[in-house]
Write a protein that holds these residues in place. Structure first.
Motif, PDB file in Angstrom:
ATOM      1  N   ALA A 162      12.269   5.131   6.828  1.00 35.01           N
ATOM      2  CA  ALA A 162      11.567   4.927   8.616  1.00 35.01           C
ATOM      3  C   ALA A 162      10.579   5.813   8.100  1.00 35.01           C
ATOM      4  O   ALA A 162       9.142   5.147   9.305  1.00 35.01           O
ATOM      5  N   ILE A 163      10.549   6.946   7.729  1.00 34.93           N
ATOM      6  CA  ILE A 163       8.950   7.173   7.079  1.00 34.93           C
ATOM      7  C   ILE A 163       7.572   6.584   6.212  1.00 34.93           C
ATOM      8  O   ILE A 163       6.915   6.075   7.156  1.00 34.93           O
ATOM      9  N   LYS A 164       8.773   5.472   5.646  1.00 38.95           N
ATOM     10  CA  LYS A 164       7.757   4.560   4.834  1.00 38.95           C
ATOM     11  C   LYS A 164       6.869   3.676   5.701  1.00 38.95           C
ATOM     12  O   LYS A 164       5.525   3.366   5.677  1.00 38.95           O
ATOM     13  N   ALA A 165       7.793   3.283   6.214  1.00 38.80           N
ATOM     14  CA  ALA A 165       7.317   2.273   7.689  1.00 38.80           C
ATOM     15  C   ALA A 165       6.620   2.399   9.156  1.00 38.80           C
ATOM     16  O   ALA A 165       5.431   1.996   9.015  1.00 38.80           O
ATOM     17  N   LYS A 166       6.263   3.840   8.577  1.00 39.06           N
ATOM     18  CA  LYS A 166       5.149   4.517   9.503  1.00 39.06           C
ATOM     19  C   LYS A 166       4.199   4.579   9.338  1.00 39.06           C
ATOM     20  O   LYS A 166       3.125   4.302   9.869  1.00 39.06           O
ATOM     21  N   ARG A 167       4.476   5.134   7.904  1.00 39.33           N
ATOM     22  CA  ARG A 167       2.851   5.046   7.468  1.00 39.33           C
ATOM     23  C   ARG A 167       2.186   3.948   7.050  1.00 39.33           C
ATOM     24  O   ARG A 167       1.279   3.618   6.802  1.00 39.33           O
ATOM     25  N   MET A 168       2.948   2.733   6.214  1.00 40.29           N
ATOM     26  CA  MET A 168       2.023   1.422   6.504  1.00 40.29           C
ATOM     27  C   MET A 168       1.553   1.160   7.930  1.00 40.29           C
ATOM     28  O   MET A 168       0.830   0.377   8.130  1.00 40.29           O
ATOM     29  N   ILE A 169       2.655   1.739   9.020  1.00 36.45           N
ATOM     30  CA  ILE A 169       1.360   1.254  10.287  1.00 36.45           C
ATOM     31  C   ILE A 169       0.698   1.559  10.591  1.00 36.45           C
ATOM     32  O   ILE A 169      -0.166   1.102  10.869  1.00 36.45           O
ATOM     33  N   GLU A 170       0.721   3.149   9.982  1.00 37.70           N
ATOM     34  CA  GLU A 170      -0.584   3.786  10.360  1.00 37.70           C
ATOM     35  C   GLU A 170      -1.653   3.425   9.610  1.00 37.70           C
ATOM     36  O   GLU A 170      -2.640   3.433   9.968  1.00 37.70           O
ATOM     37  N   LEU A 171      -1.912   2.871   8.295  1.00 38.89           N
ATOM     38  CA  LEU A 171      -2.932   2.513   7.295  1.00 38.89           C
ATOM     39  C   LEU A 171      -3.373   0.877   8.164  1.00 38.89           C
ATOM     40  O   LEU A 171      -4.303   0.984   8.050  1.00 38.89           O
ATOM     41  N   GLN A 172      -1.941   0.605   8.307  1.00 40.76           N
ATOM     42  CA  GLN A 172      -2.827  -1.393   9.069  1.00 40.76           C
ATOM     43  C   GLN A 172      -3.262  -0.624  10.154  1.00 40.76           C
ATOM     44  O   GLN A 172      -4.074  -1.553  10.485  1.00 40.76           O
ATOM     45  N   THR A 173      -3.208   0.786  11.081  1.00 34.85           N
ATOM     46  CA  THR A 173      -3.658   0.547  11.819  1.00 34.85           C
ATOM     47  C   THR A 173      -4.920   0.731  12.089  1.00 34.85           C
ATOM     48  O   THR A 173      -5.729   1.027  12.773  1.00 34.85           O
ATOM     49  N   PRO A 177       0.462  -1.042   0.381  1.00 37.99           N
ATOM     50  CA  PRO A 177      -0.102  -0.098   0.118  1.00 37.99           C
ATOM     51  C   PRO A 177       1.035   0.865   0.290  1.00 37.99           C
ATOM     52  O   PRO A 177       0.673   2.508  -0.193  1.00 37.99           O
ATOM     53  N   VAL A 178       2.055   1.117   0.141  1.00 37.28           N
ATOM     54  CA  VAL A 178       2.890   2.069   0.861  1.00 37.28           C
ATOM     55  C   VAL A 178       4.496   1.972  -0.512  1.00 37.28           C
ATOM     56  O   VAL A 178       4.864   1.063  -0.049  1.00 37.28           O
ATOM     57  N   ARG A 179       4.508   2.735  -1.159  1.00 41.57           N
ATOM     58  CA  ARG A 179       5.884   2.260  -1.743  1.00 41.57           C
ATOM     59  C   ARG A 179       6.304   3.956  -2.053  1.00 41.57           C
ATOM     60  O   ARG A 179       6.642   4.602  -2.484  1.00 41.57           O
ATOM     61  N   TYR A 208       9.262  11.095  -2.673  1.00 41.08           N
ATOM     62  CA  TYR A 208       8.168  10.254  -2.749  1.00 41.08           C
ATOM     63  C   TYR A 208       7.335   9.194  -2.406  1.00 41.08           C
ATOM     64  O   TYR A 208       7.700   8.237  -2.636  1.00 41.08           O
ATOM     65  N   LEU A 209       6.273   9.303  -1.209  1.00 42.72           N
ATOM     66  CA  LEU A 209       5.302   8.263  -0.989  1.00 42.72           C
ATOM     67  C   LEU A 209       4.316   8.027  -1.870  1.00 42.72           C
ATOM     68  O   LEU A 209       3.605   8.770  -1.970  1.00 42.72           O
ATOM     69  N   ASP A 210       4.283   6.839  -2.713  1.00 40.72           N
ATOM     70  CA  ASP A 210       3.413   6.646  -3.533  1.00 40.72           C
ATOM     71  C   ASP A 210       1.547   5.890  -2.760  1.00 40.72           C
ATOM     72  O   ASP A 210       2.555   4.326  -2.109  1.00 40.72           O
ATOM     73  N   ILE A 211       0.504   6.483  -2.390  1.00 39.72           N
ATOM     74  CA  ILE A 211      -0.020   5.627  -1.073  1.00 39.72           C
ATOM     75  C   ILE A 211      -1.006   5.038  -1.857  1.00 39.72           C
ATOM     76  O   ILE A 211      -1.958   5.859  -2.967  1.00 39.72           O
ATOM     77  N   TYR A 212      -1.712   3.600  -1.782  1.00 42.48           N
ATOM     78  CA  TYR A 212      -2.720   3.348  -2.520  1.00 42.48           C
ATOM     79  C   TYR A 212      -3.302   2.600  -1.312  1.00 42.48           C
ATOM     80  O   TYR A 212      -2.992   1.881  -0.283  1.00 42.48           O
ATOM     81  N   LYS A 213      -4.528   3.107  -1.131  1.00 40.18           N
ATOM     82  CA  LYS A 213      -5.599   3.008  -0.275  1.00 40.18           C
ATOM     83  C   LYS A 213      -7.145   2.438  -0.338  1.00 40.18           C
ATOM     84  O   LYS A 213      -7.485   3.955  -0.957  1.00 40.18           O
ATOM     85  N   SER A 214      -7.818   1.938  -0.430  1.00 43.04           N
ATOM     86  CA  SER A 214      -9.628   1.574  -0.813  1.00 43.04           C
ATOM     87  C   SER A 214      -9.240   1.483  -2.254  1.00 43.04           C
ATOM     88  O   SER A 214     -10.566   2.735  -2.860  1.00 43.04           O
ATOM     89  N   GLY A 215      -8.664   1.877  -3.005  1.00 43.94           N
ATOM     90  CA  GLY A 215      -8.833   1.722  -4.890  1.00 43.94           C
ATOM     91  C   GLY A 215      -8.551   3.479  -5.058  1.00 43.94           C
ATOM     92  O   GLY A 215      -8.215   3.520  -5.972  1.00 43.94           O
ATOM     93  N   LYS A 216      -8.251   3.750  -3.595  1.00 43.75           N
ATOM     94  CA  LYS A 216      -6.881   5.182  -4.400  1.00 43.75           C
ATOM     95  C   LYS A 216      -5.979   5.910  -4.156  1.00 43.75           C
ATOM     96  O   LYS A 216      -5.909   5.564  -3.293  1.00 43.75           O
ATOM     97  N   ARG A 217      -4.902   6.643  -4.623  1.00 48.42           N
ATOM     98  CA  ARG A 217      -3.812   6.650  -4.591  1.00 48.42           C
ATOM     99  C   ARG A 217      -3.937   7.953  -4.411  1.00 48.42           C
ATOM    100  O   ARG A 217      -4.189   9.054  -4.658  1.00 48.42           O
ATOM    101  N   ALA A 218      -2.862   8.201  -3.288  1.00 51.26           N
ATOM    102  CA  ALA A 218      -2.140   9.589  -3.137  1.00 51.26           C
ATOM    103  C   ALA A 218      -0.335   9.640  -3.221  1.00 51.26           C
ATOM    104  O   ALA A 218      -0.156   8.145  -2.874  1.00 51.26           O
TER     105      ALA A 218
END
Length: 389
Positions: free
Chosen positions: A67-78, A12-14, A28-38
């Protein structure tokens, strides 16, 4: 380097790269969640690796980005899993806090602490409303309450004074410390109880405790008071009794003759502390016993007529001034006086702690700071540095 794009995004985060006009690379981070990309630009840049220093800088930049990417991954999973049936974020905050208050009220050893919990509740009831749930207890909400304590008037739930008026009294620093700590304890317990999935207190500092100056009387000043008439004998007796025993005013107010017994050659006070609920056994000297007066029935108050309040404080200060003492003395100063007197006479701090009914030795150690005798004895041991003729 950053991950390459793929036809099917498995994560979900690249971490991505974007070439800039100046030759640098923006991450930058390419974030994909619930069919939407940001996209989230990190304001981190890779530079041309022309030397070892540049390579080391790029290595550190990439480590930060990862490290920021890993943090965003945790936030999305949370966010995806935390608001399940395991958590009860719809619990009403004030109801939960009141239940914690009630537990302390029912615990005899938490009576004094319960008073602080109850006081904090009065401010929380103004800051939020009955419909506030734990879902709304965010870091911003907590910081807002902290700022509220900084600006609110003391006993604001009782008064109508406004900020800027001459009568406005802010909360003391130590009251702010106490109230914020009660909120902290409530939220920490909610986290332990799986009411909330994450603790919004992380990274938020509380108020700093300030050391309060403890006024006390010297033995000579106690003698001056004892020799000075007081308009109200029960006030004089109760205050001097506290100086000689360390009893709090709340325990003196409720002391009955049934709690005064003989124990061998001593007179013993057997009572429960009003503040903590702890059972205490205090042997007193014949000198202190004199201030008890003529014994009454077991159910009768020893210091009948004594009720501490603003009027009593005024009369106490008049008496103190008439004795020629200019210190700002309150009734609680009698307890301070007893503690300092015991330490100054050489009583070990553990025994003083037991005499005062303290639960923690650290509470008693505060008094040790005002006793200079041992420090004076220590510096007196320095030998003479002058050469003899």
């Amino acid at each position: 380097m950053a991950e390459k794009k793929s036809a099917t995004q498995k994560e979900p985060v690249r971490l991505r790269e974007k070439k800039l006009a100046n030759g640098n690379v923006s991450l930058y981070l390419d974030i994909y969640k619930s069919g939407k990309r940001a996209k989230e630009y990190l304001k981190l840049y890779l530079i041309e690796e022309t030397n070892a220093a540049a390579r080391e800088q790029n290595r550190r930049t990439l480590a930060t980005a990862q490290a920021i990417k890993a943090k965003r991954m945790i936030e999305l999973q949370t966010r995806e899993y935390e608001f399940t049936k395991e958590y009860k974020t719809d619990t009403f905050f004030l109801d939960y806090y009141r239940k914690m208050c009630e537990k302390r009220h029912q615990n005899p050893e938490s009576q004094g602490n319960w008073g602080n919990w109850r006081s904090c509740l009065k401010y929380l009831e103004i800051y939020c409303d009955e419909m506030t749930t734990f879902k709304e207890i965010t870091p911003e909400w907590i910081l807002g309450f902290k700022e509220y304590l900084n600006t609110v008037e003391k006993d604001t739930h009782k008064k109508t004074n406004k900020v800027g008026s001459e009568l406005f009294q802010p909360l003391s620093q130590n009251s702010k410390v106490s109230y914020f700590n009660k909120l902290r304890a409530c939220i920490n317990q909610a986290f332990e109880d799986h009411i909330i999935p994450t603790n919004p207190l992380r990274g938020i500092e509380g108020f700093k405790q300030v050391e309060v100056k403890r006024d006390y009387l010297t033995i000579d000043e106690i003698k001056m008071l004892a020799a000075t008439p007081c308009k109200y004998p029960y006030l004089k007796n109760s205050f001097l009794f506290s100086c000689l025993t360390g009893l709090r005013k709340s325990d003196i107010e409720k002391l009955t003759w049934g709690e005064v017994t003989k124990f061998g050659d001593f007179t013993r006070i057997v009572f429960k502390q009003k503040k903590t609920g702890g059972q205490e056994y205090l042997d007193i000297t014949p000198q202190a016993e004199e201030y008890l007066g003529v014994r009454g029935e077991n159910h009768e108050l020893v210091f009948a007529g004594f009720k501490y309040g603003a009027w009593t404080l005024l009369e106490l200060r008049r008496w103190v001034l008439e004795a020629g003492i200019t210190k700002d003395i309150t009734f609680h100063c009698a307890r301070h006086t007893f503690a300092v007197l015991m330490l100054d006479l050489g009583t070990d701090i553990y025994t003083v702690s037991k005499l005062l009914g303290h639960r923690n030795l650290s509470t008693t150690q505060i008094y040790a700071k005002v006793v200079d005798k041992k420090k004076q004895d220590a510096v007196s041991m320095i030998p003479n540095i002058k050469m003899e003729d």
